[in-house]
Motif scaffolding. Sequence first.
Motif, mmCIF file in Angstrom:
data_model
loop_
_atom_site.group_PDB
_atom_site.id
_atom_site.type_symbol
_atom_site.label_atom_id
_atom_site.label_comp_id
_atom_site.label_asym_id
_atom_site.label_seq_id
_atom_site.Cartn_x
_atom_site.Cartn_y
_atom_site.Cartn_z
ATOM 1 N N MET A 1 -14.682 -3.380 -14.032
ATOM 2 C CA MET A 1 -13.429 -2.230 -13.754
ATOM 3 C C MET A 1 -14.243 -0.699 -13.268
ATOM 4 O O MET A 1 -13.835 -0.109 -12.262
ATOM 5 C CB MET A 1 -12.708 -2.108 -14.748
ATOM 6 C CG MET A 1 -11.736 -3.246 -15.053
ATOM 7 S SD MET A 1 -10.315 -2.805 -16.111
ATOM 8 C CE MET A 1 -10.315 -4.493 -17.294
ATOM 9 N N GLN A 2 -15.185 -0.634 -14.198
ATOM 10 C CA GLN A 2 -15.899 0.737 -14.068
ATOM 11 C C GLN A 2 -16.504 0.699 -12.820
ATOM 12 O O GLN A 2 -16.843 1.749 -11.976
ATOM 13 C CB GLN A 2 -16.914 0.835 -15.242
ATOM 14 C CG GLN A 2 -16.103 1.322 -16.581
ATOM 15 C CD GLN A 2 -17.290 1.252 -17.589
ATOM 16 O OE1 GLN A 2 -18.256 0.202 -17.501
ATOM 17 N NE2 GLN A 2 -16.934 1.905 -18.643
ATOM 18 N N VAL B 1 0.813 -1.105 -0.119
ATOM 19 C CA VAL B 1 0.217 -0.076 0.066
ATOM 20 C C VAL B 1 0.954 1.196 0.058
ATOM 21 O O VAL B 1 1.839 1.353 0.686
ATOM 22 C CB VAL B 1 -1.032 -0.032 1.106
ATOM 23 C CG1 VAL B 1 -1.982 1.299 1.529
ATOM 24 C CG2 VAL B 1 -1.940 -1.151 1.207
ATOM 25 N N ALA B 2 0.530 2.103 -0.977
ATOM 26 C CA ALA B 2 1.367 3.579 -0.911
ATOM 27 C C ALA B 2 0.586 4.566 -0.627
ATOM 28 O O ALA B 2 -0.608 4.636 -1.030
ATOM 29 C CB ALA B 2 1.885 3.743 -2.720
ATOM 30 N N TYR B 3 1.071 5.514 0.121
ATOM 31 C CA TYR B 3 0.164 6.679 0.526
ATOM 32 C C TYR B 3 -0.968 6.318 1.208
ATOM 33 O O TYR B 3 -1.884 7.171 1.247
ATOM 34 C CB TYR B 3 0.045 7.740 -0.718
ATOM 35 C CG TYR B 3 1.360 7.985 -1.401
ATOM 36 C CD1 TYR B 3 1.891 8.980 -0.745
ATOM 37 C CD2 TYR B 3 1.741 7.556 -2.375
ATOM 38 C CE1 TYR B 3 3.166 9.625 -1.231
ATOM 39 C CE2 TYR B 3 2.923 8.106 -2.947
ATOM 40 C CZ TYR B 3 3.641 9.287 -2.557
ATOM 41 O OH TYR B 3 4.613 9.517 -3.051
ATOM 42 N N GLY B 4 -0.912 5.191 2.065
ATOM 43 C CA GLY B 4 -1.924 4.983 2.890
ATOM 44 C C GLY B 4 -3.419 4.508 1.938
ATOM 45 O O GLY B 4 -4.414 3.953 2.604
ATOM 46 N N ILE B 5 -3.407 4.417 0.541
ATOM 47 C CA ILE B 5 -4.392 4.456 -0.038
ATOM 48 C C ILE B 5 -4.418 3.493 -1.287
ATOM 49 O O ILE B 5 -5.457 2.604 -1.407
ATOM 50 C CB ILE B 5 -5.173 5.865 -0.426
ATOM 51 C CG1 ILE B 5 -4.112 6.787 -0.541
ATOM 52 C CG2 ILE B 5 -6.345 6.069 0.269
ATOM 53 C CD1 ILE B 5 -4.502 8.130 -0.997
ATOM 54 N N SER B 6 -3.281 3.374 -1.829
ATOM 55 C CA SER B 6 -3.122 2.756 -3.370
ATOM 56 C C SER B 6 -2.307 1.596 -3.200
ATOM 57 O O SER B 6 -1.371 1.473 -2.804
ATOM 58 C CB SER B 6 -2.571 3.850 -4.504
ATOM 59 O OG SER B 6 -3.152 5.094 -4.612
ATOM 60 N N ALA C 1 -6.797 -1.083 -8.139
ATOM 61 C CA ALA C 1 -8.616 -0.550 -7.850
ATOM 62 C C ALA C 1 -9.281 -1.420 -8.878
ATOM 63 O O ALA C 1 -10.294 -2.261 -8.346
ATOM 64 C CB ALA C 1 -8.675 0.761 -7.480
ATOM 65 N N ALA C 2 -8.746 -1.024 -10.063
ATOM 66 C CA ALA C 2 -10.019 -1.718 -11.290
ATOM 67 C C ALA C 2 -10.061 -3.328 -11.089
ATOM 68 O O ALA C 2 -10.873 -3.980 -11.353
ATOM 69 C CB ALA C 2 -9.370 -1.303 -12.480
ATOM 70 N N LEU D 1 -9.377 3.992 -16.316
ATOM 71 C CA LEU D 1 -9.413 2.854 -15.422
ATOM 72 C C LEU D 1 -8.361 2.285 -14.960
ATOM 73 O O LEU D 1 -8.298 1.900 -13.792
ATOM 74 C CB LEU D 1 -10.620 1.840 -16.281
ATOM 75 C CG LEU D 1 -11.926 2.011 -16.556
ATOM 76 C CD1 LEU D 1 -12.400 1.088 -17.484
ATOM 77 C CD2 LEU D 1 -12.595 2.309 -15.340
ATOM 78 N N THR D 2 -7.431 2.058 -15.783
ATOM 79 C CA THR D 2 -6.262 1.504 -15.259
ATOM 80 C C THR D 2 -4.682 2.185 -15.719
ATOM 81 O O THR D 2 -3.806 1.497 -16.037
ATOM 82 C CB THR D 2 -6.266 -0.182 -16.075
ATOM 83 O OG1 THR D 2 -6.222 0.257 -17.546
ATOM 84 C CG2 THR D 2 -7.052 -1.041 -15.387
ATOM 85 N N ARG D 3 -4.893 3.569 -15.842
ATOM 86 C CA ARG D 3 -3.695 4.170 -16.239
ATOM 87 C C ARG D 3 -3.093 4.925 -14.661
ATOM 88 O O ARG D 3 -3.622 5.764 -14.344
ATOM 89 C CB ARG D 3 -4.109 5.482 -16.999
ATOM 90 C CG ARG D 3 -3.287 6.411 -17.404
ATOM 91 C CD ARG D 3 -3.199 7.343 -18.532
ATOM 92 N NE ARG D 3 -4.561 7.714 -18.294
ATOM 93 C CZ ARG D 3 -4.821 9.067 -17.506
ATOM 94 N NH1 ARG D 3 -3.885 9.817 -17.142
ATOM 95 N NH2 ARG D 3 -6.254 9.396 -17.413
ATOM 96 N N GLY D 4 -2.131 4.027 -14.262
ATOM 97 C CA GLY D 4 -1.479 4.428 -13.194
ATOM 98 C C GLY D 4 -1.482 3.223 -12.045
ATOM 99 O O GLY D 4 -2.238 2.410 -12.201
ATOM 100 N N PRO D 5 -0.394 3.013 -11.315
ATOM 101 C CA PRO D 5 -0.497 1.628 -10.626
ATOM 102 C C PRO D 5 -1.533 1.435 -9.586
ATOM 103 O O PRO D 5 -2.116 0.516 -9.335
ATOM 104 C CB PRO D 5 1.066 1.946 -9.955
ATOM 105 C CG PRO D 5 1.434 3.409 -9.979
ATOM 106 C CD PRO D 5 0.744 3.878 -11.441
#
Length: 198
Positions: free
Chosen positions: A112-113, A77-82, A133-134, A124-128
């Motif tokens: 995913m949506q 988990v990065a930044y507590g959220i991602s 999440a998706a 939807l999936t641009r970024g780790p």
Amino acid sequence: MAIRPLARRELSIDTAALARFLIGKIVVRELPEGIVSGRIVETEAYVVGDAAGHGYRGMTQRNRSLFLEPGHAYVYVAYGISNMLNVSSGNAGTGTGVLIRALEPLEGIGIMQQNRGTERLRDLTRGPGRLAAALRIDRSLDGLDLCRKGPLWLAHDDHEPGKIGKSIRIGITKDADRLLRFYLRGSPFVSGTKALNV
DNA sequence: AGTTCGATTCACT
DNA sequence: GTGAATCGAACTG
């Protein structure tokens, strides 16, 4: 066109080579509602002796999956959220891996949506953190073998990726100038600024 | 036990 | 393009 699991012997022992190799491969997530999958369009390598890598200071409770045989999931988990999805690399005992940074959505776009709370295909999936999440990836999948079918696995088909670009990595401060980020040139599903994606 | 710091995202301007 | 949110894990003392 059938997809099949990636064999562990196909995974290069060299982490940067593995990061490049993974572009164009497929991440498959099996959820109760159905299959969600996407093609990898962006990765980053965290190599031996890399001050930016989580394995740099040795094994800890969080990063122990990085030290597994190649092809295992390291989720943190990065930044507590991602949540961040990594593929372990190098021989067992080597704390190196590849961060999956972006996917091109293939199957299960409706799921995913729902998981992302947005309709926009490009977001939807641009970024780790977004792709995790998706695909509803969290720490419960940490340590999973990605080379065999299961809740989360890696696949390939006959698809040939286009040109692959190389740049510095995103969001780090240590060893920040090394060219260890790989991306599919021209893909709208790659993260980062325009200058990084030439 | 307390502090620091992110391998980010989202909402603004 | 800029800035705030957010919290678990690692590090310090």
